[in-house]
Design an enzyme around this catalytic site. Sequence first.
Site, PDB file in Angstrom:
ATOM      1  CE  LYS A  77      13.062  80.521 -22.527  1.00  0.00           C
ATOM      2  NZ  LYS A  77      14.305  79.794 -22.727  1.00  0.00           N
ATOM      3  CB  SER A 152      16.158  79.671 -19.621  1.00  0.00           C
ATOM      4  OG  SER A 152      16.103  79.690 -20.831  1.00  0.00           O
ATOM      5  CB  SER A 176      17.426  77.042 -21.998  1.00  0.00           C
ATOM      6  OG  SER A 176      18.264  77.747 -21.254  1.00  0.00           O
TER       7      SER A 176
END
Lengths: 488, 489, 123
Positions: A77, A152, A176
């Site tokens: 990420k 997210s 997330s």
Amino acid sequence: MQGFQNIQSLAAGLRAGDFSSVELTQALLARIGELDGAVNAFINVTEDAALNGAKQADAELAKGTAGPLCGIPIAHKDLFCTAGELTTCASKMLANFTAPYSATVVDKLQQAGMVMLGKTNMDEFAMGSSNETSHFGPCHNPWDLSRVPGGSSGGSAAAVAAGFAPVATGTDTGGSIRQPAAYCGVSGIKPTYGRVSRYGMVAFASSLDQAGVFGRDVNDLALVLGAMSGFDARDSTSSEQADPWLEGLSDNPDLNISEPAKGTIGLPVEYFTDLSVGSAELEAVRLQLEGMGYRCVDVSLPHTDAAIPAYYVIAGAEASTNLSRYDGVRFGHRCEDPQSLEDLYERSRGEGFGGEVKRRILTGTYALSVGYYDAYYVKAQKVRRLIQQDFLTAFTKVDLILAPVAPTTAFAIGGVQDPVSMYQQDKFTIPASLAGLPAMSLPCGMHEGLPLGLQLIAPHFHERQLLECGARYQQQSDWHTQQPQVRA
Amino acid sequence: MNWEPVIGLEIHVQLNTDSKIFSAASTAFGAEPNTQACAVDLGLPGVLPVLNYGAVRKAVTFGLAIGAQINKRSIFDRKNYFYPDLPKGYQISQFEEPIVGAGKIRLHGSDAKAGNSTAERWINITRAHLEEDAGKSTHDLYSSSTAIDLNRTGTPLLEVVSEPELTSAAEAADYFRQMHALVRYLRICDGNLAEGSMRCDANVSVRPAGQVELGERSEIKNINSFRFVERAIEVEIQRQIDILEAGGRVERDTRLYDPDKNETRSMRSKELSNDYRYFPDPDLLPLEITQAFIDEVAAELPELAEARQARYEAEHGLSEYDAAWLTKDPDIAEYFEVTTNTSQDAKLSANWLMGDMSAALNRDDIEIAQAPVSAQQLGQLIARIKDGTISGKIAKGLFENLWQAKETNLDASAVDAMIAEQGLEQVSDTGELSNIINTLVADNPDQVAQFRAGKDKVLGFFVGQVMKATQGKANPKTVNELLRAALSE
Amino acid sequence: MTNEPPVSTKIDAADSGQASDAPDAPQDRIKDGINVAHLQRLARLALEPDQAQAAQADLHNIVAMIDAMQAVPTDGVEPLTHPLETPARLRPDRVTEVVDREAFQSVAPAADAGFYLVPKVIE
């Protein structure tokens, strides 16, 4: 196709000489090159670093002593700092930022021999539930490109779902990891707060943020989690509580689930009332778990409804000051030709941050303001204790909790405009985040062609129970083996 | 009208740890800009603070020394405001739950020369808390830019907050001095005011004498010398009195002292940042301190000024004045102890320190730590007076020679070497002195007659002549005895 | 729920610290409105006029949503600031960081002679 194999089978292939890590990496890079234009799972594909890493891994593998993660590609990420590569947090603010250090998570996985393919798309500064707040454009759900992958950590979930990477790191502040895992039909785990170092992970809400991982199955989650977790002296909130079982997982990949299941699983009634999508699928899960030997009972988590309000106060407050360092002075976006210091601050931050980030900063600033502190911040922390207490009480009666992950399946890009409606996306994931509990999302069905997820929640530091239960479930289900057809 | 000033000080004490309070970067002063600011100090994305044990220990040391409650649990908060020398946009500080609770410190009396102990005066300390220092902004280096150096960022500070109990500028300066001596006795701060190791903010208000309520106050920021504390507060008190006497109202504001103009002026840049939005820093967990740790620190507390003063009076028979003078500064006290140890004469050592040493330090404007004559050397010099090797007069010259020689050898042996080298030994040989005296008696019959007629003063003439003949090295006692014998014959 | 931005009134910015004088009922806060301009100043966040207008409405709705928690009785409940209530772990006082100024300043928007530069500040 290698893109959809799990780590165990890839590791076997590497050792059998079916392919090298370089070949595997090249194959995945080629697939990314072909299809990521449509998915937009990556903000930055780190091709050179990937091939160098793969070469080194091949050399390690040749010695015959490499661990099971050696040579396995992974995507990170884009809020994990990676020395030498951009770390953008999907923000214009950090669009050109390269950290001079790597996150502990990145270091640990690199030491285990994993090969970084690139940095994945996300909601800006991890604030969002749809990946639509990314400065680099939305990420698309591989099951239906018109839909969101969740957020997210949407890019990481989509990358695994699309067969770009066998595993990917993510972070979970209020859901997330779990919600995008559910929307993309992959497995994802957020461990106990403090299990994984936050060092080098760009902060959203410090008392909630926790790194975790996406993968094809629970076994892969266990392998990678074992390698990335552990005490880190550079993070004051890192737990010193060792778990030899967990840390040993990356050497001994097999979860011991041959014995019959025992234990009790609680279903919180508050999570199932008004559940429009997925109640039938979760009922089927319940029956399967009972078939394995688990006892399932109803439990109550009475303060569930207060979780979203408390979360948006706490996360907003922490975020509002965590993001003060983005001031255009030492790094990050600086506005053109600032006329004064105040102008520098206000325009750099005004231009560098997107709408959702600004909303959260303003909300948090409001909650911490003179005269509002007790009514909002302190109140939210008290509610937080009540929510944690709900779980601790439930865990005196049950070993695990089974719950839905999200109220719907993946929604259309642009389909939810109102921020308050968007915040409802996280209503089933936020409570465990506030309590700091380990939780996992696993595919458990399809609804109108879109994946559905189940959520398992365990007491603090009981990842083992979580993973073993999940592995048992996946022994008897095949939702996690389903693959989307991704078209360029 | 009779006006009564009310003053409270917030003193920022830089703790002399090796590394910063939340990072492992060096705290050393004077490095090239930004070469001691690591990723944590710079507030780069993703990095995290970890609390320094050394800073905690020094804070506890201070708390115990002022008789304060050490809070077993304290919290680090974020104080939010934007300024370029504050990289994270917040300062990590302690707001509601500080590490050190209420304590007190004794003043020595407003007379700058300590020792004139008037009535005992204690000032209450409200609290002391740990926080991180900010960096430095330089405004005059570039024509259109302010230059930021973040080396100082993260240096541990102990902010010591007094009750508003000080009643004059002189008393405030005395309090600042006592605090300076205390933190140096405790070895928790180097006390280097020029390098900003101790800075203070002064809250000043005035009220009509006898009134209970406090007047509106102003805060003078960032004063960093004893002299400026006194002068800044003095001019601020006068400014407020002038306003009030003209029928005006004092406005609450934040001010800076300008030593060149000897005035305080309002800091407009501080006006906007009043809502600091304090809240517990989620990157740091509560600091918990055990009784065992407190006991351990207490057991290692050094002997402080008052205890030393009492001991010097009791052990060495020094006067209260001398003992107070010697203990006002820990470096002087340490120097005195080493000197006495070598000389085996506390009174002489005290006299030398308060006399020749003090004068030389003043003349050269240096601190005792920089004195070119070491404590061992001074002790040896005194020992050589005592054993008759040199005369007191010669010793004064020897001290000056040692001072000027700036010997790298600070060992006591340098004293004997210089005595030998320069032939400074006292002449106590009666044979040699008798010869000189006999010649003098023979050459000066008039003076001999005067002496014998009862004019005792004439003895001084003969002593002077002997000293002249021996270049001052004659042992005065021996000379006296021999002279009296010779003249009485 | 209305999207009409409420009339804003100035937030009382007392001198320092968290005032104990918490405002009265949540409804009153909503009614009194949220002073977005003041929050923007505190957060150093420039917003275009239309963004500010939207932020006003959004914040109104968000705060209304948040105020649902005011109904939860919390008398006598200790605030939970951290999921794991463990005490701070201390670091030994040792210098282990090596500062590579060049690397750090390579990402700086404006630096010269080792300094970070900002527009001139007048104190």
